[in-house]
Motif scaffolding. Structure first.
Motif, PDB file in Angstrom:
ATOM      1  N   GLY A   5      -2.377 -83.079  21.217  1.00 42.02           N
ATOM      2  CA  GLY A   5      -1.377 -83.289  22.558  1.00 42.02           C
ATOM      3  C   GLY A   5       0.218 -82.853  22.302  1.00 42.02           C
ATOM      4  N   ASP A   6       0.235 -82.352  20.799  1.00 40.44           N
ATOM      5  CA  ASP A   6       1.710 -82.141  20.519  1.00 40.44           C
ATOM      6  C   ASP A   6       2.372 -81.127  21.313  1.00 40.44           C
ATOM      7  OD1 ASP A   6       4.004 -82.619  19.324  1.00 40.44           O
ATOM      8  OD2 ASP A   6       3.498 -81.611  17.130  1.00 40.44           O
ATOM      9  N   SER A   7       3.422 -81.475  21.591  1.00 40.39           N
ATOM     10  CA  SER A   7       4.395 -80.295  22.557  1.00 40.39           C
ATOM     11  C   SER A   7       5.687 -80.772  22.580  1.00 40.39           C
ATOM     12  CB  SER A   7       3.559 -80.528  24.174  1.00 40.39           C
ATOM     13  OG  SER A   7       4.023 -81.730  24.661  1.00 40.39           O
ATOM     14  N   VAL A  27       1.971 -88.266  28.788  1.00 40.78           N
ATOM     15  CA  VAL A  27       1.865 -87.171  27.906  1.00 40.78           C
ATOM     16  C   VAL A  27       1.417 -87.765  26.371  1.00 40.78           C
ATOM     17  CG1 VAL A  27       4.547 -87.191  27.490  1.00 40.78           C
ATOM     18  CG2 VAL A  27       3.300 -85.230  27.124  1.00 40.78           C
ATOM     19  N   ALA A  28       1.814 -88.675  26.172  1.00 39.27           N
ATOM     20  CA  ALA A  28       1.545 -89.617  25.023  1.00 39.27           C
ATOM     21  C   ALA A  28       0.546 -90.229  24.811  1.00 39.27           C
ATOM     22  CB  ALA A  28       2.591 -90.678  24.901  1.00 39.27           C
ATOM     23  N   ARG A  29      -0.498 -89.929  25.718  1.00 45.16           N
ATOM     24  CA  ARG A  29      -2.042 -90.596  25.481  1.00 45.16           C
ATOM     25  C   ARG A  29      -2.602 -90.039  24.656  1.00 45.16           C
ATOM     26  NH1 ARG A  29      -2.922 -92.764  31.631  1.00 45.16           N
ATOM     27  NH2 ARG A  29      -0.997 -94.164  31.759  1.00 45.16           N
ATOM     28  N   PRO A  30      -2.666 -88.660  24.452  1.00 48.06           N
ATOM     29  CA  PRO A  30      -3.837 -88.252  23.427  1.00 48.06           C
ATOM     30  C   PRO A  30      -3.172 -88.513  22.034  1.00 48.06           C
ATOM     31  CG  PRO A  30      -3.150 -86.353  24.985  1.00 48.06           C
ATOM     32  CD  PRO A  30      -2.335 -87.634  25.082  1.00 48.06           C
ATOM     33  N   VAL A  31      -1.941 -88.691  21.634  1.00 48.54           N
ATOM     34  CA  VAL A  31      -1.670 -89.180  20.246  1.00 48.54           C
ATOM     35  C   VAL A  31      -1.868 -90.618  20.168  1.00 48.54           C
ATOM     36  CG1 VAL A  31       0.635 -89.477  20.813  1.00 48.54           C
ATOM     37  CG2 VAL A  31       0.055 -89.241  18.429  1.00 48.54           C
ATOM     38  N   LEU A  32      -1.625 -91.461  21.273  1.00 50.07           N
ATOM     39  CA  LEU A  32      -2.069 -92.962  21.135  1.00 50.07           C
ATOM     40  C   LEU A  32      -3.481 -93.054  20.873  1.00 50.07           C
ATOM     41  CD1 LEU A  32       0.004 -94.341  24.113  1.00 50.07           C
ATOM     42  CD2 LEU A  32       0.233 -94.861  21.829  1.00 50.07           C
TER      43      LEU A  32
END
Length: 241
Positions: free
Chosen positions: A41-43, A70-75
């Motif tokens: 999910g990096d962007s 937007v931060a949930r994939p990396v979380l």
């Protein structure tokens, strides 16, 4: 992990918890960058959302919007690899849940009388209020794919400012308003601790074991340790007294 145990601040508890979790997320991203590990999910939007000046970030106003979508994939990636976050791990496969319950108990230094797993009725997710389901692509992690893992996301509103420690199932039960419903939102299933070795063996019969849930050397090593703690290795030498 609650912010109050590691972070002193004059901010109220909700704001302090957001800042602490934000620092956890930033540290995870910096470590991934330093080692060249891709971040799901990096962007540019993700970077802007969490690396700006703290007082300019919208969710630091304690309005219940943490964590940002937007931060949930990396979380999810951080949580799956042991970093404390506001997410909670689940699996779609009951045998996987049984494996982790039995394995954790056998490895624990202090054992309780029972092991337990929780089952969530996904059809009643609307009853969870500020708790949402998060499903990630299998390519996010080989372990996540092997374990058929999903997550629930507990917003600041859901944790009532209690932080990461209040994301446990027990502390989220107040969202279950189905006391009079014959089909509950959550089930808790228990088994005596003494049955953990047999449960682990039955899971292995269905192909659910360390080497399949953690593809690679880590999983193989975990499987060997599981067998040792379950007493299976001793049975491989029947003539030794």
């Amino acid at each position: 992990m609650a912010a109050g145990s590691v972070m002193r601040s004059r901010l109220d508890y909700g704001e302090r918890q957001i800042l602490f979790e934000l620092q956890v997320l930033r540290a995870f991203i910096r470590a991934c960058d330093a080692t060249g590990i891709p971040i799901p999910g990096d962007s540019d939007l993700l970077r802007a959302e969490i690396t700006g000046l703290v007082w300019e970030l919208p969710f630091t106003r304690n309005d219940g919007s943490w964590p940002p979508k937007v931060a949930r994939p990396v979380l999810a990636t951080a949580q799956h690899h042991g970093v404390p976050t506001c997410l909670l791990d689940w699996t779609r496969r009951s045998y996987v849940a049984c494996y982790f319950a039995a394995s954790a108990m056998l490895h624990a230094s202090a054992r309780s009388e029972h092991i337990a797993i929780w089952a969530l009725n996904r059809r009643k997710l609307q009853d969870w209020g500020a708790v949402e389901l998060l499903e990630m692509p299998g390519a996010t992690s080989t372990n996540l794919a092997a374990q058929d893992g999903v997550f629930t996301v507990s917003t600041l509103e859901a944790t009532m400012g209690g932080g990461m420690e209040s994301t446990t199932v027990e502390n989220l039960l107040h969202y279950d308003d189905s006391d009079n419903d014959p089909i509950p939102l959550l089930w808790k299933l228990t088994l005596p601790t003494s049955e953990a070795p047999e449960l682990l063996r039955l899971c292995a019969d269905f192909g659910v074991k360390g080497s399949t849930l953690f593809p690679g050397y880590e999983g193989v090593a975990r499987e060997v340790k599981d067998k040792a703690f379950a007493g299976e290795l001793a049975n491989t030498f029947p003539y030794i007294d």
